[in-house]
Scaffold this active site. Structure first.
Site, PDB file in Angstrom:
ATOM      1  N   ARG A 149      -7.992  -4.522  -2.858  1.00 43.64           N
ATOM      2  CA  ARG A 149      -7.551  -3.378  -3.674  1.00 43.64           C
ATOM      3  C   ARG A 149      -8.572  -3.199  -4.804  1.00 43.64           C
ATOM      4  NH1 ARG A 149      -2.545  -2.521  -1.656  1.00 43.64           N
ATOM      5  NH2 ARG A 149      -1.537  -4.399  -0.912  1.00 43.64           N
ATOM      6  N   CYS A 187       0.833  -1.211   0.000  1.00 47.65           N
ATOM      7  CA  CYS A 187       0.000   0.000   0.000  1.00 47.65           C
ATOM      8  C   CYS A 187       0.864   1.257   0.000  1.00 47.65           C
ATOM      9  CB  CYS A 187      -0.919   0.020   1.220  1.00 47.65           C
ATOM     10  SG  CYS A 187      -2.033  -1.381   1.307  1.00 47.65           S
TER      11      CYS A 187
HETATM   12  C1  BEZ Z   1       0.554  -4.653   1.864  1.00 44.78           C
HETATM   13  O1  BEZ Z   1       1.752  -4.935   1.795  1.00 44.78           O
HETATM   14  O2  BEZ Z   1       0.133  -3.559   1.491  1.00 44.78           O
HETATM   15  C2  BEZ Z   1      -0.386  -5.671   2.413  1.00 44.78           C
HETATM   16  C3  BEZ Z   1      -0.042  -6.995   2.301  1.00 44.78           C
HETATM   17  C4  BEZ Z   1      -0.894  -7.941   2.833  1.00 44.78           C
HETATM   18  C5  BEZ Z   1      -2.083  -7.559   3.452  1.00 44.78           C
HETATM   19  C6  BEZ Z   1      -2.405  -6.232   3.528  1.00 44.78           C
HETATM   20  C7  BEZ Z   1      -1.576  -5.287   3.007  1.00 44.78           C
END
Ligand code: BEZ
Length: 226
Positions: free
Chosen positions: A136, A53
């Site tokens: 997402r 993110c």
């Molecule tokens: C992330 O790296 O943004 C992420 C990875 C797994 C679950 C939620 C966010």
């Protein structure tokens, strides 16, 4: 054991986007009223202070001027609270450097949605993936508040923001010129004219193709982009 079917409802392509009011990092927003006449990219991310993110926010924020030039506003969302959002965006600006991007200020609103009110309206909570975090999601919404594109990605896959920009440009081209865009179209590439709607037009196109057009067959004609 019976398989469970998820009956969550959310708008599909061609539907009016649901309206909402929300608290954000840029103050309160009302959709669609505050966005009349603009394209909107409403996107969710799973959680603040997470690695993928963070790279996504830096990339999107770095492209903010490119989206402004396309009359397009960005709105982010996660089910975190406002203070978490503020702290995360400050950390991004003050500490994180990624692929040459640094001191990146996220100026578009990031919705706090602890109760998942907005996320649920847009099918951003998909319990098979997680019932505590949004997937997402990307909703591209046109100036009349109609949903034009829906993309969903899992948490592990960072989005391609150049592709999201390309989609906006393709939609704007299609709307302005009544054309379609071929595979891998980029601005400046030739565009597809609507297929012949009658046997007569099909015959004409093959026998005396207009100067500005070329046909690969009666149903596949292209022309230079304006
Ligand atoms: C992330 O790296 O943004 C992420 C990875 C797994 C679950 C939620 C966010």
């Amino acid at each position: 054991m019976e398989e469970s079917v998820n009956m969550a409802t959310f708008p599909l392509i061609g539907d009016k986007a649901p309206s909402f009011k929300a608290k954000t990092t840029q103050g309160e927003i009302s959709f669609p009223e505050d966005y009349e006449g603009k394209w909107v990219i409403l996107f969710s991310h799973p959680a603040d202070f997470t690695p993928v993110c963070t790279t996504e926010f830096m990339t999107f924020a770095s492209m903010a001027d490119e989206f402004t030039a396309l009359n397009t506003e960005l709105i982010g969302l996660s089910v975190d609270g406002l203070y978490s959002h503020i702290a995360w965006l400050r950390t991004i600006k003050d500490k994180i450097e990624f692929k040459g991007m640094k001191n990146v200020e996220v100026k578009f609103p990031l919705i706090e949605d602890i109760k998942m009110t907005v996320a649920k309206k847009f099918g951003m909570i998909q319990p098979g993936a997680s019932d505590t975090m949004a997937v997402r999601a990307v909703f591209i919404i046109d100036p009349k508040a109609v949903v034009r594109v829906i993309l969903y990605y899992p948490a592990s896959t960072g989005r391609n923001f150049a592709e999201i920009k390309r989609i906006i440009m393709a939609l704007q081209k299609a709307d302005a010129e009544g054309v379609a865009t071929p595979a891998n179209w980029q601005p400046g590439d030739d565009v597809i004219v609507p297929p012949a709607g009658s046997c007569g037009v099909a015959k004409d196109r093959m026998e005396s193709t207009p100067d500005d057009m070329y046909c690969l067959d009666w149903f596949l004609c292209l022309k230079k982009s304006k």
